[in-house]
Scaffold this motif. Structure first.
Motif, short mmCIF file in Angstrom:
data_model
loop_
_atom_site.label_atom_id
_atom_site.label_comp_id
_atom_site.label_asym_id
_atom_site.label_seq_id
_atom_site.Cartn_x
_atom_site.Cartn_y
_atom_site.Cartn_z
N VAL A 177 -15.59 -14.54 -15.72
CA VAL A 177 -16.70 -13.04 -16.33
C VAL A 177 -16.02 -12.04 -15.08
N GLY A 178 -15.17 -11.87 -13.93
CA GLY A 178 -14.66 -11.39 -13.24
C GLY A 178 -14.78 -11.01 -12.11
N LYS A 179 -14.95 -12.35 -11.13
CA LYS A 179 -15.49 -12.10 -9.96
C LYS A 179 -14.42 -11.91 -8.76
N SER A 180 -12.88 -12.71 -9.48
CA SER A 180 -11.50 -12.23 -8.88
C SER A 180 -11.65 -11.05 -8.79
N THR A 181 -11.79 -10.62 -9.90
CA THR A 181 -11.28 -8.66 -10.05
C THR A 181 -11.93 -7.38 -8.94
N LEU A 182 -13.81 -8.18 -8.94
CA LEU A 182 -14.61 -8.04 -8.13
C LEU A 182 -14.62 -7.75 -7.06
N MET A 183 -13.58 -9.08 -6.07
CA MET A 183 -13.29 -9.16 -4.92
C MET A 183 -11.88 -7.81 -4.68
N GLY A 184 -11.17 -8.02 -5.80
CA GLY A 184 -9.69 -7.19 -5.05
C GLY A 184 -10.47 -5.79 -5.51
N MET A 185 -11.48 -5.91 -5.98
CA MET A 185 -11.70 -3.84 -6.11
C MET A 185 -12.25 -3.90 -4.48
N ILE A 186 -12.87 -4.30 -3.78
CA ILE A 186 -14.34 -4.26 -2.80
C ILE A 186 -12.86 -4.42 -1.71
N ALA A 187 -11.97 -6.00 -1.68
CA ALA A 187 -10.86 -5.66 -1.04
C ALA A 187 -10.12 -3.26 -0.83
N ARG A 188 -9.83 -3.53 -1.54
CA ARG A 188 -8.94 -2.18 -1.45
C ARG A 188 -9.72 -0.64 -0.84
N ASN A 189 -11.43 -0.77 -1.92
CA ASN A 189 -11.80 0.18 -0.97
C ASN A 189 -13.22 0.23 -1.04
N SER A 190 -12.89 -1.00 0.15
CA SER A 190 -14.40 -0.82 1.34
C SER A 190 -14.40 -0.93 2.56
N ASP A 191 -14.52 0.46 3.22
CA ASP A 191 -14.20 0.59 4.54
C ASP A 191 -13.97 -0.25 5.95
N ALA A 192 -14.33 -1.47 5.87
CA ALA A 192 -14.28 -2.63 6.43
C ALA A 192 -12.27 -2.04 7.44
N ASP A 193 -12.68 -2.33 8.64
CA ASP A 193 -11.15 -2.53 9.17
C ASP A 193 -10.43 -3.70 8.68
N LEU A 194 -10.87 -4.56 8.55
CA LEU A 194 -9.72 -5.81 7.94
C LEU A 194 -10.20 -6.87 6.68
N ASN A 195 -9.76 -7.51 5.94
CA ASN A 195 -9.69 -7.98 4.88
C ASN A 195 -9.41 -10.00 5.28
N VAL A 196 -9.90 -10.44 5.27
CA VAL A 196 -9.39 -11.72 5.49
C VAL A 196 -9.59 -12.44 3.79
N ILE A 197 -9.61 -12.83 3.42
CA ILE A 197 -9.15 -13.45 2.03
C ILE A 197 -8.54 -15.24 2.27
N ALA A 198 -9.97 -16.25 1.09
CA ALA A 198 -9.82 -16.56 1.27
C ALA A 198 -9.71 -17.65 -0.05
N LEU A 199 -8.19 -18.17 -0.53
CA LEU A 199 -8.31 -18.43 -2.21
C LEU A 199 -8.79 -20.18 -2.06
N ILE A 200 -9.72 -20.85 -1.88
CA ILE A 200 -9.34 -22.12 -1.93
C ILE A 200 -10.11 -22.44 -3.17
N GLY A 201 -8.79 -23.78 -3.58
CA GLY A 201 -8.75 -24.72 -4.65
C GLY A 201 -8.42 -23.83 -6.07
N GLU A 202 -7.77 -23.10 -5.58
CA GLU A 202 -6.60 -21.86 -6.98
C GLU A 202 -6.28 -22.82 -7.70
N ARG A 203 -5.79 -22.43 -8.85
CA ARG A 203 -4.53 -22.10 -9.99
C ARG A 203 -3.37 -21.42 -8.74
N GLY A 204 -2.32 -23.19 -8.71
CA GLY A 204 -1.43 -21.99 -8.22
C GLY A 204 -0.72 -20.58 -8.76
N ARG A 205 -0.58 -20.20 -10.26
CA ARG A 205 -0.15 -19.59 -11.10
C ARG A 205 -1.07 -18.39 -10.59
#
Length: 440
Positions: free
Chosen positions: A170-198
């Motif tokens: 439904v697009g949650k990975s795309t939404l997370m990517g947009m937040i990471a690129r567009n946010s005015d936060a100083d730093l992103n820490v992104i945890a990919l837990i249980g994802e497919r390796g691909r």
């Protein structure tokens, strides 16, 4: 003073090493006779072949005075009689500014085998206590995420914790990517837990991009990793976020997904002998989630704004993990499959979503405009079937007429291309203009 410190360190040094021996291995669990250890201690399990690297494991329980261990990595070439050595301390990870832009595994090691961790990093425990509730400053400032639907109708504050509830695709990975690129936060820490390796490389290259990676630290524990490493991936990412928060940073922590952390904890609990309770989840799952999620938020130095994705099986928002997480966090965004099928991205159903701190961080004018847009959307949705089959006659209700007039403008405003970017101030001006009858 220095001599006293050195003397204290010397007094704590083990001059004699003690070892235990593996007595049996059942499924995920390793049982050993000794050594003397505590819950959470890290242990090394040595192969019969001394040339091989020891296996890292953690003490997860005890049974008839025997130690129950669970490995962080795959178990190979060990059996009864292999030596077990305890480090008498929990897992620590190396953290520092030089990690920004790097991709790490669940234990904090670089995923690129050719790259060693830089020197001069601090060691921090992966498991920490949440901040004292009385020392948490109130959330008073909005964080700009660059997502129109969020910044306008679901404003997020610095230090807020939000759940992103979505089924698969439904697009949650795309939404997370947009937040990471567009946010005015100083730093992103992104945890990919249980994802497919691909999907890991795809997310880093396509969703996060070079621009997003420059201000991010990515922690990866794929679905093929042992359950304990998947759990530790979540703790490692949280510990890294806490380190930078204590330096005064405003950090965005994004975890995809907290559901897979719960599933990994269920595996550990079942292997340790816990009874399955709610839909097969063990009691430790519901004890672990608050401890993990409460560690983020504000403290007196900085903030961690956290986004936790929750996988909703069969789009059921009331399954146990969804229900528990929603009760802990400060708001939730629901990604709706129906909206995605209609081509509305990001597919955030703003009527089912809520930000619990929006009224504390937004101006009265912004809140009034958001309430009006929500009211118009709600009126349209209540009468959608009548409108679509042509049973509604214009002029029957002034509210419905107004909702029909505004609906196309609202949907056009809420749609956003993945490369489109507006600051929160620009978005607020657009929604105020829209609520007054103008174009967004």
């Amino acid at each position: 003073m220095i001599l006293q410190h050195v003397q204290s360190r010397m007094d704590n040094i083990d001059t004699v090493k003690t070892y235990g021996k593996i007595s049996r291995i059942i499924g995920l669990l390793i049982e050993s006779t000794g050594p003397k250890a505590s819950i959470g201690d890290v242990c090394y399990i040595y192969h019969h072949d001394q040339d091989e690297q020891p296996i890292l494991a953690e003490v997860v329980g005890f049974h008839h005075n025997n130690v129950l261990l669970m490995p962080y990595t795959d178990v190979k070439s060990i059996g009864p009689g292999c030596l077990v050595e305890t480090k008498h301390r929990p897992l620590t990870v190396k953290v520092g500014k030089s990690l920004i832009g790097k991709v790490l595994d669940g234990l904090g090691h670089p995923l690129d085998d050719t790259m060693m961790l830089p020197r001069g990093l601090a060691s921090v425990l992966t498991e920490q206590h949440p901040p004292n509730p009385l020392k948490r400053p109130p959330i008073r400032e909005q964080v700009s995420l660059g997502i129109k639907a969020i910044d306008s109708l679901l404003a997020v504050g610095k230090g807020q914790r939000v759940g992103i509830f979505a089924g698969s695709g439904v697009g949650k990975s795309t939404l997370m990517g947009m937040i990471a690129r567009n946010s005015d936060a100083d730093l992103n820490v992104i945890a990919l837990i249980g994802e497919r390796g691909r999907e890991v490389r795809e997310f880093i290259e396509h969703e996060l991009g070079e621009e997003g990676l420059k201000k991010s630290i990515v922690v990866v524990a794929t679905s093929d990793q042992p359950a304990l490493q998947r759990i530790k991936g979540a703790y490692t990412a949280t510990a890294i976020s806490e380190y930078f928060r204590d330096l005064g940073y405003n950090v965005n922590l994004m975890m995809d997904s907290v559901t897979r952390v719960a599933m990994a904890q269920r595996e550990v609990g079942l292997a340790s002998g816990e009874p399955p309770t709610t839909k097969g989840y063990t009691p430790s799952v519901f004890a672990t989630l608050p401890k993990l999620l409460e560690r983020t938020g504000t403290n007196d130095k900085g903030s961690i704004t956290a986004f936790y994705t929750v996988l909703v099986d069969g789009d059921d928002l009331n399954e146990p993990i969804s229900d528990t997480v929603r009760g802990i966090l400060d708001g939730h965004f629901v990604l709706d499959r129906y909206l995605a099928e209609q081509g509305q991205y990001p597919a955030i159903n703003v009527l089912k979503s809520v930000s619990r701190v929006m009224n504390n961080i937004s101006s009265p004018e912004h809140i009034s405009a958001a309430e009006r847009i929500r009211s118009l959307l709600s009126t349209y949705e209540e009468n959608r079937e009548l409108i679509q089959i042509g049973a509604y006659k214009k002029g029957t209700s002034r509210e419905v007429d107004e909702a029909i007039q505004y609906y196309p403008k609202i949907i056009k405003f809420l749609k956003q291309n993945r490369n489109e970017f507006l600051t929160s101030d620009e978005t607020v001006q657009h929604i105020i203009s829209l609520a007054r009858g103008g174009e967004a």
